[in-house]
Scaffold this motif. Structure first.
Motif, PDB file in Angstrom:
ATOM      1  N   ALA A 129      12.184  -8.213 -34.352  1.00  0.00           N
ATOM      2  CA  ALA A 129      12.662  -6.932 -33.844  1.00  0.00           C
ATOM      3  C   ALA A 129      11.578  -6.223 -33.052  1.00  0.00           C
ATOM      4  O   ALA A 129      11.834  -5.617 -32.010  1.00  0.00           O
ATOM      5  CB  ALA A 129      13.124  -6.052 -35.005  1.00  0.00           C
ATOM      6  N   ASN A 130      10.329  -6.293 -33.526  1.00  0.00           N
ATOM      7  CA  ASN A 130       9.215  -5.643 -32.847  1.00  0.00           C
ATOM      8  C   ASN A 130       9.005  -6.254 -31.471  1.00  0.00           C
ATOM      9  O   ASN A 130       8.835  -5.546 -30.471  1.00  0.00           O
ATOM     10  CB  ASN A 130       7.944  -5.774 -33.691  1.00  0.00           C
ATOM     11  CG  ASN A 130       6.754  -5.068 -33.089  1.00  0.00           C
ATOM     12  OD1 ASN A 130       6.194  -5.525 -32.092  1.00  0.00           O
ATOM     13  ND2 ASN A 130       6.351  -3.979 -33.689  1.00  0.00           N
TER      14      ASN A 130
ATOM     15  N   CYS B   5      11.175  -7.940 -29.680  1.00  0.00           N
ATOM     16  CA  CYS B   5      12.328  -7.644 -28.846  1.00  0.00           C
ATOM     17  C   CYS B   5      12.260  -6.220 -28.309  1.00  0.00           C
ATOM     18  O   CYS B   5      12.493  -5.967 -27.122  1.00  0.00           O
ATOM     19  CB  CYS B   5      13.610  -7.848 -29.643  1.00  0.00           C
ATOM     20  SG  CYS B   5      15.109  -7.603 -28.684  1.00  0.00           S
ATOM     21  N   THR B   6      11.900  -5.272 -29.169  1.00  0.00           N
ATOM     22  CA  THR B   6      11.793  -3.869 -28.765  1.00  0.00           C
ATOM     23  C   THR B   6      10.757  -3.698 -27.661  1.00  0.00           C
ATOM     24  O   THR B   6      10.962  -2.945 -26.704  1.00  0.00           O
ATOM     25  CB  THR B   6      11.412  -2.992 -29.967  1.00  0.00           C
ATOM     26  OG1 THR B   6      12.443  -3.082 -30.948  1.00  0.00           O
ATOM     27  CG2 THR B   6      11.245  -1.545 -29.556  1.00  0.00           C
ATOM     28  N   ARG B   7       9.666  -4.420 -27.775  1.00  0.00           N
ATOM     29  CA  ARG B   7       8.601  -4.306 -26.770  1.00  0.00           C
ATOM     30  C   ARG B   7       9.079  -4.813 -25.410  1.00  0.00           C
ATOM     31  O   ARG B   7       8.814  -4.199 -24.372  1.00  0.00           O
ATOM     32  CB  ARG B   7       7.389  -5.107 -27.230  1.00  0.00           C
ATOM     33  CG  ARG B   7       6.269  -5.076 -26.213  1.00  0.00           C
ATOM     34  CD  ARG B   7       4.948  -5.261 -26.854  1.00  0.00           C
ATOM     35  NE  ARG B   7       3.909  -4.923 -25.897  1.00  0.00           N
ATOM     36  CZ  ARG B   7       2.672  -4.644 -26.230  1.00  0.00           C
ATOM     37  NH1 ARG B   7       2.332  -4.602 -27.491  1.00  0.00           N
ATOM     38  NH2 ARG B   7       1.773  -4.380 -25.310  1.00  0.00           N
TER      39      ARG B   7
ATOM     40  N   VAL C   4      12.214  -5.029 -24.382  1.00  0.00           N
ATOM     41  CA  VAL C   4      13.249  -4.115 -23.906  1.00  0.00           C
ATOM     42  C   VAL C   4      12.623  -2.896 -23.233  1.00  0.00           C
ATOM     43  O   VAL C   4      13.050  -2.461 -22.161  1.00  0.00           O
ATOM     44  CB  VAL C   4      14.162  -3.665 -25.070  1.00  0.00           C
ATOM     45  CG1 VAL C   4      15.040  -2.490 -24.652  1.00  0.00           C
ATOM     46  CG2 VAL C   4      15.043  -4.820 -25.534  1.00  0.00           C
ATOM     47  N   ALA C   5      11.575  -2.338 -23.863  1.00  0.00           N
ATOM     48  CA  ALA C   5      10.901  -1.161 -23.305  1.00  0.00           C
ATOM     49  C   ALA C   5      10.253  -1.481 -21.958  1.00  0.00           C
ATOM     50  O   ALA C   5      10.310  -0.681 -21.015  1.00  0.00           O
ATOM     51  CB  ALA C   5       9.854  -0.642 -24.288  1.00  0.00           C
TER      52      ALA C   5
END
Length: 230
Positions: free
Chosen positions: A44-45, A47-49, A51-52
């Motif tokens: 998740a971490n 993926c979030t990075r 995406v940002a």
């Protein structure tokens, strides 16, 4: 690279074959620092990075909503890998069953035979300076002799690219370069991206605390590479 100014993160970007509409991306993500995570948290971490970074690129490049839909990172893209891994420790620490076999082979000191016009692993860095720092780290930790793919060696850019294309002709186990130079070599058909088993984002920060995903130029070139060729 460990802590301090050169504290680094690495994200490996793998790919599977398929059409542009049906292709599925696989990524291995890792980071150093105070944050510790594993399993789903690590995915998740990572993926979030990504995406940002994609959102920031969309804003910077004034991409349309349709263009933004070209990439929609999902945790399922990512291969589990500890978030405290460094570039040098990547083959040793990223050993999940779903990890690219090339990492296990390098860890066992039995690197695969690379394919022509390719490298088994390509590491992407922010600058030529970082390319050579990463080259020394990989050479020491992996026991490999990486190729450098960036602006160096003097002469015109055309001549530099010709020399690097010649070095890639018979293939390499590891190549380390800047996103812009790797993109150019791919566009000029000196690198066949389908033969690269793993792309690794070296997210070591520069003196202004920028990395491949936050420095505008390298972020743009990386996403161009990802959208058009991976």
């Amino acid at each position: 690279a460990a802590g301090g100014e050169a504290a680094e993160e690495a994200e490996g970007v793998g790919k599977t074959k398929g059409s542009a509409k049906k292709r599925r991306r696989k990524l291995a993500a890792a980071a150093t620092g105070d944050v510790q995570a594993s399993g789903g948290d690590a995915l998740a971490n990572a993926c979030t990075r990504l995406v940002a970074a994609w959102a920031a690129e969309g804003k910077a490049s004034s991409l349309t909503s349709l263009e933004m839909k070209e990439l929609a990172p999902l945790p399922e893209w990512f291969i589990p890998c500890p978030l405290d891994v460094t570039l040098g420790a990547l083959p040793q620490r990223c050993t999940a069953d779903s990890a690219p076999r090339v990492l296990s082979a390098i860890h066992k000191k039995a690197p695969p035979t690379p394919k022509p016009k390719s490298a088994s692993i390509i590491v992407l860095c922010t600058s030529t300076e970082r390319v050579f720092a990463a080259l020394e780290e990989v050479r020491s930790a992996w026991g490999a002799k990486p190729l450098a793919l960036s602006a160096f060696g003097g002469g015109r850019r055309k001549d530099q690219i010709a020399r690097q294309a010649k070095a890639l002709k018979s293939g390499a186990v590891v190549a380390i370069g800047t996103p812009g130079r790797v993109l150019r070599l791919v566009e000029d058909e000196h690198i066949c991206p389908g033969s690269v088993e793993l792309f690794v984002l070296d997210l070591a920060q520069d003196r202004k605390q920028r990395d491949v995903l936050t420095l505008p130029e390298t972020r743009r070139d990386f996403f161009s590479l990802l959208r058009q060729h991976l």
